[in-house]
Every structure is written in C-alpha cells, then in structure tokens.
Design an enzyme around this catalytic site. Structure first.
Site, mmCIF file in Angstrom:
data_model
loop_
_atom_site.group_PDB
_atom_site.id
_atom_site.type_symbol
_atom_site.label_atom_id
_atom_site.label_comp_id
_atom_site.label_asym_id
_atom_site.label_seq_id
_atom_site.Cartn_x
_atom_site.Cartn_y
_atom_site.Cartn_z
ATOM 1 N N GLU A 129 0.852 -1.184 0.000
ATOM 2 C CA GLU A 129 0.000 0.000 0.000
ATOM 3 C C GLU A 129 0.894 1.242 0.000
ATOM 4 O OE1 GLU A 129 -2.692 0.566 3.309
ATOM 5 O OE2 GLU A 129 -3.580 2.322 2.357
ATOM 6 N N GLY A 268 2.961 2.198 11.015
ATOM 7 C CA GLY A 268 2.702 1.363 12.185
ATOM 8 C C GLY A 268 2.482 -0.089 11.817
ATOM 9 N N ALA A 269 1.580 -0.331 10.884
ATOM 10 C CA ALA A 269 1.263 -1.707 10.520
ATOM 11 C C ALA A 269 0.439 -1.707 9.244
ATOM 12 C CB ALA A 269 0.470 -2.372 11.639
ATOM 13 N N MET A 270 0.264 -2.895 8.676
ATOM 14 C CA MET A 270 -0.414 -2.998 7.386
ATOM 15 C C MET A 270 -1.367 -4.183 7.372
ATOM 16 S SD MET A 270 -0.861 -1.783 4.427
ATOM 17 C CE MET A 270 -2.112 -2.540 3.405
ATOM 18 N N GLU A 271 -2.572 -3.915 6.873
ATOM 19 C CA GLU A 271 -3.692 -4.869 6.969
ATOM 20 C C GLU A 271 -3.757 -5.903 5.855
ATOM 21 O OE1 GLU A 271 -3.999 -1.508 6.254
ATOM 22 O OE2 GLU A 271 -5.555 -1.173 4.761
ATOM 23 N N ASN A 272 -2.644 -6.263 5.205
ATOM 24 C CA ASN A 272 -2.672 -7.258 4.124
ATOM 25 C C ASN A 272 -3.612 -8.412 4.471
ATOM 26 O OD1 ASN A 272 -0.244 -5.881 3.099
ATOM 27 N ND2 ASN A 272 0.707 -6.880 4.859
ATOM 28 N N GLU A 305 -5.895 -2.899 12.501
ATOM 29 C CA GLU A 305 -5.612 -3.723 11.315
ATOM 30 C C GLU A 305 -6.647 -4.838 11.181
ATOM 31 O OE1 GLU A 305 -3.656 -2.227 9.503
ATOM 32 O OE2 GLU A 305 -2.663 -0.993 11.019
ATOM 33 N N HIS A 308 -9.814 -3.515 9.655
ATOM 34 C CA HIS A 308 -9.691 -3.285 8.211
ATOM 35 C C HIS A 308 -10.188 -4.483 7.405
ATOM 36 C CE1 HIS A 308 -7.936 0.551 7.309
ATOM 37 N NE2 HIS A 308 -6.779 0.350 7.924
HETATM 38 N N1 PHE Z 1 -2.948 1.019 5.828
HETATM 39 C C1 PHE Z 1 -2.090 1.061 6.983
HETATM 40 C C2 PHE Z 1 -3.000 1.307 8.175
HETATM 41 O O1 PHE Z 1 -3.474 2.304 8.485
HETATM 42 C C3 PHE Z 1 -1.073 2.109 7.002
HETATM 43 C C4 PHE Z 1 0.011 1.998 5.992
HETATM 44 C C5 PHE Z 1 -0.020 2.785 4.861
HETATM 45 C C6 PHE Z 1 1.074 1.162 6.187
HETATM 46 C C7 PHE Z 1 0.994 2.732 3.934
HETATM 47 C C8 PHE Z 1 2.092 1.102 5.287
HETATM 48 C C9 PHE Z 1 2.057 1.912 4.153
HETATM 49 O O2 PHE Z 1 -3.426 0.527 8.825
HETATM 50 ZN ZN ZN Z 2 -5.542 1.850 8.606
#
Ligand code: PHE
Ligand code: ZN
Length: 866
Positions: A129, A268-272, A305, A308
């Site tokens: 992302e 912080g983190a990523m919701e893959n 996350e 999401h």
């Molecule tokens: N989508 C992630 C979040 O808010 C944030 C994020 C954006 C992480 C871009 C990495 C790169 O939960």
């Molecule tokens: Zn988010």
C-alpha cells in the site's frame, strides 16, 4: 556544461486529479505469482488472466523492474508487440480475453525505500500500500482491480518460514538447499493487500472460533528472542475479533490470520489480507521493555488492522482519493474498541488531544488538505492526521447524530450493499442514510473542504422571561485554491448547569440533561425556556465536532466546569480551554490554579488516570500551531514555563502527599494500574520542577526499583531533564540493560532528544551514535520526532538545517520518511524575523537537491506558504 533542468517539478511528477478518474480498461480474474528469492536477486514470474472491461489499451504498471520476458497467450511477444516505458508496459492490440505472463528481476536486498519486496534485518517482507506492488511485478496496480491470488515462494533453506496470503496448499524441497510453499487466497483483493514473507521466524499460535462456528488459526511471527512479547497482541486480536462480531455483526472470513513483526517499517502496521505485517513497535510488548503508552498502542493497532478486514479489505477504496473511506472509518472503529481498554473519558481525551495537536496543526499550515483530497502528486504524502483522524471524526459525527441503533442499521446496509466492491465516500454516506432512514448527505462537504471550522457564540439569560438564548455561528477558513467554504453541519452537544448547586439542568420533560444542537447555517439562535437562573453552558461535550470553540466564557465559568462537569472528558476540555486562554491570550492563571487545587486531589482519589490527564499542559508545538505570525519560540517557552512553575508551586503539598500515596506495586496491565503509574510520573515531574528537596532522590530510587518501563523511563526523564548528579550513570545503566532491545533503545534515544534544553550539538552527537541507523525508521524518528517537541532549538538555522539535511539524505534512500521529516519545518512562515528569513533560506537550499516525488511535493508546498 549546461544541464537542462525542468523548472516545473510537477511536470516531472505529474499531479493526479480525482475528477480524472477512469475505470480500469482490463480486469484481472486471477494472478499466479512465482517468487524466487536469491541473495543477490529475486525473480518474479506472474501470470495474469485478463478481461477487457472498457475500450482502450492494456497497460500494466511497473517501477524499477528489469523485464526479462513477456508472453501473450503462451507465446513470447516480439518487441514490436509491446511498449516498455519508464513506468508502464503496454501490450499492443491485446485481445479482449488474454493471458499475460511476465518475468522480471528485482533487488529486495538493496531496497531501502521499504516499499515492494524488501529485506528488513534478516528477513524478506513486502509493503504494497499504496503503490508498492508495481515494484514487484507488472500489474494494473490500482485498488479497483480485484483478483484471486496464488503465490509460490521459493528461497534458501536458511529461510524456513515462507508465508503469503490465504491458505497453504503445498510445500516441498527444491534440490538440497532450497524449498518452496504455495499459497492460495480464496478472496478477491486489490494488489495493495498482497503480502509475502521469507525468514527464520518463531511463531506464537492460538485460535478463535467465530460466531458462525468457524475455527480460525491465529499466528504471530517474530524473531525467536521476541516471541514471549507477543501475548498482549494475541489477546488483543481475540478481543478485536469478538468485538467486531458484537458491535458490527462482522465475523472473520478466512481459516487463518497471521501477523508478522518486522523492524524496518515506514508506518505502524499494514492490513494485508490474512497476513498483516507490523512494525515491531506495534506488536511487541513486555512490561520491562515497553511503556504503558506503547502497550496500549499495540492493542489499538492490532484492533485497527483487524477491523480493516471489513472496512478496507472486503470493502475497499475505488481510488486513493478515497483513502479516508477505509482509514477514517477504521480509526473510528479502533477508537470505539479502545473505550473497552480504558475509561471512555480518557480515551476521548487522548484522541482529541492528538487530533488537536496533529490534525488541527496540519490544517493550519501549508499541508492543509480535505479528508478526501481532490489532487495529489505523491499519494504517500496523504497518510495524514487529516485523512485518518479528521476522517474518523466525520464518521463519529454521523454516528452521534444517528444514535447507536440507527448507526448500526446504516453500517449493516453498507456491508450488505458493497461487500466485495471498491467504493467511494458517497457509497458510505448513501448506505448510512438509506440504512438508517436519515439523510446524511449534508455531511459530504466535510470530506471535501479543508480547514478547521471555528464555532463562536454567546449566551444571554433573561431573568424575567426565564429564557436562555444561545447564539452560535461558524466560520471556515478560506484556503488558497479552494472555493469559498460553505457552512457545514456541526453537531454541538451541550448541557446547562445551575451555578448555585453545580447540577446539570433538566432540558426536557423526559429528564434529559444533554442535547445535541445542529448548527448547519452560518449563524443560528437556540432558545431554552423555563430556566430558573443564569446557567453555565457546557459546549461541545465529548468534542462532538472537530472544531475550534470560541465562546465568550468568563474564566470563572470554565473553572466552574472544571469542577462540576459530570464527565471527565468535559472537565478536561474546560481545563484545556482555560489553559489556552492563559497561554495564548495572556489571561491570568489564578482561576485555573484555584480550580485545579480543589479538583485534582478529588479526581486523583477516584480516577488516577484521568487525574494524570488533567495535568496535561498544551505543548509548545500546539501553542505554536495557533500562532499565525510573529511566532517567538523563546517567548512561548517562557510563558509556558512560568505557568508550569506556578502549577508546581501551587500544588506543592499535593505532590509530596500523593507521591507517597502511590507506592510501586507489582505490575498489572489494567486501567487502574496504568492510572497509578501515569499519575505517579506526572507528580514526580511536577515535584522535580517544584524543587521539592528529595524529588530527584525519589526519582533515582524509582529508577532502581522500577518493575516496568513506564516507571523506569518516567524516573529517568526527570533525572535527565533536571541534570541530576546521577543522570549519566543512569543513562548508561539503561543503555546496558536494554542493549539488545531495539525498541527500548529507541526510547533511550527519544528521551535524550526530547530534553527541553537539548542543544543542536547534543542532537547531532546523538545522531552520530553507532546505534543510530538511517535504515530503521523507528530509530530515525526516535530523534526527529522527539527533537521536534523542542521548537526553541528546532527554529534556528542549525536546527532547521538538521531536518533539511536528513530530508536530503533520505530523499533517495527512503523518500516517504524524508518527506515526513521535512514536514517538521512546515510552519516556518509564522516565525518572527529574522528567524523566518533564516529558516526559509535553509528550506530553499533544498531546491534542486531533491528528486523524489514525496520530498519534492512537500518542499513545493512549504515554499508556497507565506
Ligand atoms: N494502511 C495502513 C494502516 O493504516 C497504514 C500503511 C499505509 C502502512 C501505507 C504502510 C504503508 O493501517
Ligand atoms: Zn488503517
């Protein structure tokens, strides 16, 4: 030599407009990925099944990819049947149905930008992302192209853990030294939610059974040494899964949910989908190495996350302009979840204080933008407090207006209509309106207008008619390049208090003491009948709208509300309003001090956490965000210091007594215990400031006997800030104790960088420490983020140069981070002279020295200001 330089940066990095959105020409039903990782290169073969949706060319996006081969329907393409440009691969005359296969070479081992596939410490991981997937393979890398992914990962045996989204369907050896896994994700997803990981990781396992009776395997992966620090995150994950079922009726959909902790991560983190990747700072927690604040942040990030999965993954964004659709809603959801972790009053205090210090400040400067921007150069620059936190406030206002039951009907309708789709802010408002039966379309302009509205008002009481008349008006700042602002719907929650008894008045026959006024015109009059005596109005209770309030209170009335308001948030808010008058308008502090003297001990005895928040004094950077010209950092500091000293002196007896009453007890992860620790540290800080004879001795003892990081760090902070004799010894002790704990060492850097009287030389020395590391964003931010709280030192030629130099160094290495660091200088134009000219010169010194779209866009915005 004459080097041709394009004077228009935007020609190099084009501006993208929401109004230009076009649906995709081709869809992708399935993608098969084969990723073979080697030490010096990674080969990616991808096979796309594509179908034409609209007229136009078949264009795939790719960045920094070395194209080795391209096939159409099984045959190699001749060079004249495709076109390879800097960031696109165009297949000429593509049939309506086709299979496109590409093979590319990439270099994750050298990828310091932390987007796409990269190496963090000893492991490989991805961050896609918003637009990282195009750095892995050629693809229509946009969120409205949803496909089913199958992923084969192959690596050396030294990386036994090979993960991707979905279910593991096959694993095996490739010769003696290498192995592979194959994963299939049954759900359709956009490319930004693809993830894979290769490493040598330990795993913590648990499980959760959904309300539909489906068992879900839960797994958290980290380096072996950190695995015991994952229990907090695991519990938070189970709590979040249950909470989403109970509050939104949403169950988890896959058979497994994996989380991987990495040490080098920009956010912080990523919701893959099914495979979250987390910054270690947002997943690891232990009492010895983490503060209460970071422990809390772990829980709320895990929740964020997880939430999401419905608001973001199952229903995603049509395009990146809609980012706040998923982020704003999801922040609102994680804030509501966090109400179960600490008192809702303190949760709201914390959310509002970060909204005011980060989002209001952003909206007051050259980076101001609406929650849904209508143009951008680099989307990475729009993961902002405005998109996240103001986005959450807009959802909160609609939820407030609808009430719990109707809001739920609205969200049910949203999930029913749009599950599996890529949608827009309009789709959310439409669903909430139709599902609840209340028209919310007048909230749409909140998404497109920048700037913080100011609500102004007066109250008039007429004893003869027993009538109280409240006049409220709103004004919204006009921003360059935006149309004249229109009035917004602003819910203003209020109560009226009887001055004699301190009790709230009944506002209707049902016995309600609170009501929500809808201010949706420039100016409105609200009349309250049968009011027996001059009341005191409490406005914007619970911060019912993200606005600045400018009501013609007497200081005594705010002091009254500090004492008599019936909920902690509103007490805190009254105190903040009074403090802002003292700090910004030169009001005398006596009303505040008197109210604090009676209120604080009372609150401390029943709710220490709230008491600790009542001692929040607006920061220097927050005060600065409210000063638009001739800002003198030294003068602001001295006003604030004088106030802090007055508080310290006025409550001297309280500090001594309450410190003694808050002994160190065995660690507990509860709201009560957190409150005692927070109050003890706040009291210790004021006691040290008051010069109470043994305060630094107490701090030194607290450091030694501390049972957790919150206590140890709180004590160390006072030793360092007040130059206690043993502060160097304690800093060394801290360093040695936690040498192998990167997150604790970040705290060590941060504490020194946030010392109020730190000089630029000390900061420079810190940044030359062998453990300072430009490749690890957490470490960089430990200095840049904390030093930014010291405007007296930042707003000098040398201080500004420190940030400018880092932005320049990071421009190629990690532009996302470089851009954020440069943003620290965004309010340069408010400074008094000669600082203003000096800092401007430093900023201009970057012109032509930076090339990334992230840093170039931020630089251009900074230069436009003033
Ligand atoms: N989508 C992630 C979040 O808010 C944030 C994020 C954006 C992480 C871009 C990495 C790169 O939960
Ligand atoms: Zn988010």
């Amino acid at each position: 030599m004459n080097i041709a330089v394009n004077p228009d940066d935007h020609a190099v990095h084009p501006t993208i407009y929401l109004k230009d959105y076009q649906p995709p020409v081709f869809g992708v039903s399935t993608i098969d990925l084969d990723i073979r990782i080697h030490d010096t290169e990674t080969l990616v073969v991808s096979t796309l099944e594509m179908q034409r949706l609209h007229a136009g060319e078949l264009v795939l996006l790719g960045r920094d990819l070395e194209l080795l081969n391209v096939q159409l329907n099984g045959s190699d393409l001749a060079p004249n049947s495709y076109r390879l440009d800097k960031e696109t691969l165009t297949i000429l005359n593509a049939p309506d149905q086709c299979t496109i296969k590409t093979e590319v070479r990439i270099h994750p081992e050298n990828n310091t930008q932390l987007e796409g596939l990269y190496k963090s410490g000893g492991m490989y991981c991805t961050q896609n992302e918003p637009e990282g997937f195009r750095k892995i393979t050629f693809f229509p890398d946009r969120p409205d192209v949803l496909a089913v992914y199958t992923t084969r990962l192959e690596a050396d045996n030294q990386y036994p853990t090979l993960l991707a989204n979905g279910n593991l369907i096959e694993a095996g050896q490739v010769g003696a030294d290498r192995h592979y896994t194959i994963w299939q994700d049954p759900t359709k997803k956009p490319s930004y939610l693809f993830a894979c990981v290769a490493g040598d990781l330990a795993v913590l396992k648990d499980s959760f059974t959904t309300m539909e009776g489906k068992p879900v395997a839960l797994e958290i992966y980290t380096e072996e040494k950190d695995i015991e620090k994952c229990h907090v995150a695991m519990q938070a994950l189970k709590d979040s899964m249950l909470w989403d079922e109970e509050h939104y009726g949403r169950a988890y959909d896959l058979d497994n949910y994996m989380i991987v902790a990495v040490s080098q991560f920009n956010m912080g983190a990523m919701e893959n989908k099914g495979l979250n990747i987390f910054n270690t700072s947002c997943v690891l927690s232990s009492p010895e190495t983490s503060t209460d604040a970071s422990n809390f942040y772990v829980k709320s990030t895990i929740a964020h996350e997880y939430f999401h999965n419905w608001t973001g993954n199952r229903i995603t964004c049509r395009d990146w302009f809609q980012l706040c659709l998923k982020e704003g809603f999801t922040v609102f959801r994680d804030q509501s979840f966090s109400d179960t972790l600490q008192s809702p009053a303190v949760q709201r205090i914390d959310d509002v204080s970060s909204l005011k210090s980060a989002q209001f400040a952003e909206d007051a400067g050259p980076l101001s933008h609406p929650p849904r921007p209508d143009h951008f150069v680099e989307i990475n620059n729009f993961y902002t407090a405005t998109v996240y936190d103001k986005g959450a406030e807009i959802v909160r206002m609609m939820a407030t207006l609808l009430g719990e039951e109707n809001f739920r009907l609205g969200t049910d309708e949203y999930f029913r209509r749009h599950d599996g789709e890529a949608v827009t802010v309009e789709d959310l408002i439409g669903s909430l309106s139709d599902g609840s039966g209340t028209d919310l379309w007048n909230f749409l302009p909140w998404y497109s207008q920048p700037g913080t509205p100011v609500v102004t008002g007066q109250g008039v009481y007429d004893a003869e008619t027993r009538r109280y008349t409240l006049t409220l008006s709103q004004s919204i700042p006009k921003k360059p390049n935006y149309p004249a602002p229109q009035p917004l719907p602003i819910p203003v929650k209020i109560a009226l208090f009887n001055q004699q008894t301190g009790q709230p008045l009944l506002l209707d026959a049902q016995g309600e003491t609170e009501t929500v006024l809808m201010l949706n015109q420039s100016k409105q009059v609200f009349v309250f009948e049968h009011i027996a005596s001059q009341p005191i109005v409490s406005l914007l209770r619970d911060f019912s709208a993200p606005v600045l309030l400018n009501f013609d209170y007497q200081d005594q009335e705010l002091a009254f509300l500090m004492q008599y308001e019936t909920n902690g948030f509103n007490q805190w808010q009254a105190a903040q309003q009074l403090l802002e008058r003292i700090l910004l308008q030169g009001h005398d502090a006596s009303a505040y001090l008197e109210a604090l003297l009676v209120t604080l001990p009372k609150v401390a005895s029943v709710d220490p956490l709230l008491a600790s928040r009542l001692l929040d004094i607006p920061t220097e950077t927050f005060i600065a965000s409210r000063i638009d010209s001739n800002y003198d950092p030294v003068a602001v500091r001295s006003i604030r210091e004088a106030l802090m000293n007055a508080i310290a002196a006025e409550l001297k007896d309280f500090w001594s007594a309450s410190y003694a009453a808050l002994p160190i007890v065995p660690y507990a992860d509860t709201s009560e215990a957190m409150g005692q620790r927070a109050l003890r540290n706040a009291v210790l800080a004021f006691a040290s400031r008051a010069g109470i004879a043994n305060a630094l001795t107490l701090a030194s003892q607290q450091y030694d006997v501390a049972v957790c990081m919150t206590e140890r760090l709180g004590a160390l902070r006072q030793l360092v800030n007040y130059d206690a004799v043993d502060h160097d010894a304690k800093l060394t002790d801290f360093y040695q104790r936690f040498e192998n704990e990167a997150l604790a060492i970040d705290l060590w850097f941060g504490l020194q960088a946030s010392k109020p009287n730190a000089t630029i030389d000390e900061i420079t020395r810190l940044s030359q420490h062998p453990q300072f590391d430009l490749n690890t964003p957490n470490r960089v931010r430990s200095i840049t983020g904390n030093f930014a709280t010291n405007p007296v030192a930042v707003w000098t030629t040398e201080g500004a140069q420190f940030y400018a130099n880092l932005a320049k160094t990071l421009d190629a290495k990690n532009p996302i981070l470089g851009s954020r660091i440069l943003q620290v200088l965004s309010r340069w134009y408010t400074l008094k002279e000669p600082l203003r000219t000096q800092v401007r010169a430093v900023i201009d010194g970057l012109q032509g020295q930076v090339t990334s779209s992230s840093v170039v866009e931020t630089l251009a915005n900074l230069q436009k200001a003033g």
